[in-house]
Each structure stands twice: as structure tokens, then as C-alpha cells.
Design a protein around this motif. Structure first.
Motif, PDB file in Angstrom:
ATOM      1  N   ILE A  90       0.868  -1.175   0.000  1.00 55.50           N
ATOM      2  CA  ILE A  90       0.000   0.000   0.000  1.00 55.50           C
ATOM      3  C   ILE A  90       0.904   1.224   0.000  1.00 55.50           C
ATOM      4  O   ILE A  90       1.831   1.313   0.811  1.00 55.50           O
ATOM      5  N   ILE A 110      -2.708   0.427  -4.123  1.00 58.17           N
ATOM      6  CA  ILE A 110      -2.139  -0.848  -3.739  1.00 58.17           C
ATOM      7  C   ILE A 110      -1.495  -1.422  -4.991  1.00 58.17           C
ATOM      8  O   ILE A 110      -2.108  -1.439  -6.063  1.00 58.17           O
ATOM      9  N   HIS A 137      -5.427  -8.385  -1.213  1.00 58.01           N
ATOM     10  CA  HIS A 137      -6.328  -7.262  -1.491  1.00 58.01           C
ATOM     11  C   HIS A 137      -7.547  -7.779  -2.232  1.00 58.01           C
ATOM     12  O   HIS A 137      -7.431  -8.510  -3.209  1.00 58.01           O
TER      13      HIS A 137
END
Length: 184
Positions: free
Chosen positions: A15, A58, A92
Motif C-alpha cells: 500500500i 495498492i 487485497h
């Protein structure tokens, strides 16, 4: 030994948050840096606040690629007079956009309103994805007023009718009027 081979081929994620004065070309330079490190941008959000902006993204790549990105992004940010923060993460998942609702409420501004409303949603595992609040003086009464709008993402299993009823009860108990409507 098998675990090492499997983990070697797994993609890693990072991130990245960048803050600074808004000007054209910043996103392009950051995207070039990420690409040069052999990473992909999975998701990115940018917001502009007056003359300032924030970018959160991300990125994904091999362990080596993420390491290259971690080393390459700070010098680019320093050259562009930007602040950057990075944190490794994993798994994610894209936001489920099937359960988005607009929440709006307004009333006399007082300490603790935002805390009460955001706590209400947090207790129901409802995430707030965008938020805007405005304060102003009511010209007729002279009272400080506030109006707040945000977008929430609800869990699949949440009873929306019950959420609306409980939100109405909350709004009424703290002197606000409000609504929850499906986002089109």
C-alpha cells in the motif's frame, strides 16, 4: 522446501500513500516508477483538497519487484516534494460495489455528532468509503449548522430496512435529520 517455492511465486502487495501539492503529471510519474519496478497497480484513489492532493494505491508484484518499488518511490517523491508512506500487505480484495448507499444528515453542529454516527456504522460492519462535511451559520437563527454526506458499503447480510430504522432513531436522538438511499 515446497513452501519456499510456492511463496517465491506468490505476488506480494504494497500500500502506497502519497501527499503533496497538486500539480499535473504526478500520477504519471508514480505510475512510471511502479511500472519500472515491474509492479502492477491493483487499485488507486486520488483526492484533491484545495491545492493539496492525496493518492493511495495498492500495488502488486513479486517479492523482488515490491522491494524495488519500496526503494524507487521515496526518491521520486523527494524530487517532486511529496510525502510518501508504504506498508506491505496481502490479499487485497476489490470493494464490492453491489451494496453502496448514500448517507446524508444535517442539523445543529455540536461536539460528538460525527463520532456517534461513524460509531453507529462501525458497530454494524458498514465501511465508509467517502466522506464530506460542511458547517455553516443559519442566517435566520444564527446557529452553527452542519451537513454531512458519505458513501457506505454494507455487508451482504445486512438488513437495510433495519439499518434505516436504527439510523433514523439515532439521528432523531441526537437532533439530526438524515437518510440512507441506494447509490445508483
Amino acid at each position: 522446501m515446497v513452501n519456499r517455492i510456492i511463496s517465491h511465486h506468490m505476488n506480494h502487495q504494497l500500500i502506497v500513500t502519497i501527499l503533496g501539492t497538486d500539480r499535473s503529471g504526478i500520477l504519471s510519474e508514480i505510475a512510471d516508477t511502479v511500472s519500472d519496478a515491474h509492479c502492477n497497480i491493483l487499485d488507486s484513489r486520488q483526492a484533491i483538497y484545495g491545492k493539496e492532493f492525496s493518492l493511495t494505491m495498492i500495488i502488486e508484484g513479486s517479492h523482488q519487484a515490491i522491494t524495488r518499488a519500496e526503494l524507487a518511490i521515496p526518491p521520486v517523491c523527494q524530487r517532486l516534494d511529496l510525502l510518501s508512506m508504504m506498508k506491505r500487505t496481502s490479499h487485497h480484495e476489490k470493494q464490492n460495489l453491489d451494496h453502496l448507499y448514500d448517507v446524508e444528515y444535517s442539523g445543529v453542529d455540536s461536539h460528538g455528532l460525527l463520532r456517534s454516527v461513524t460509531r453507529f456504522f462501525a458497530e454494524r460492519n458498514v465501511s465508509i468509503s467517502a466522506f464530506r462535511q460542511r458547517t455553516f451559520t443559519n442566517k435566520q437563527s444564527g446557529q452553527e449548522m452542519m451537513r454531512c454526506k458519505f458513501i457506505v458499503n454494507t455487508p451482504d447480510t445486512l438488513d437495510i430496512a433495519l439499518l434505516r430504522q436504527e439510523a433514523d432513531e439515532l439521528f432523531s436522538s441526537i437532533g439530526l435529520t438524515g437518510s440512507i438511499t441506494r447509490k445508483d
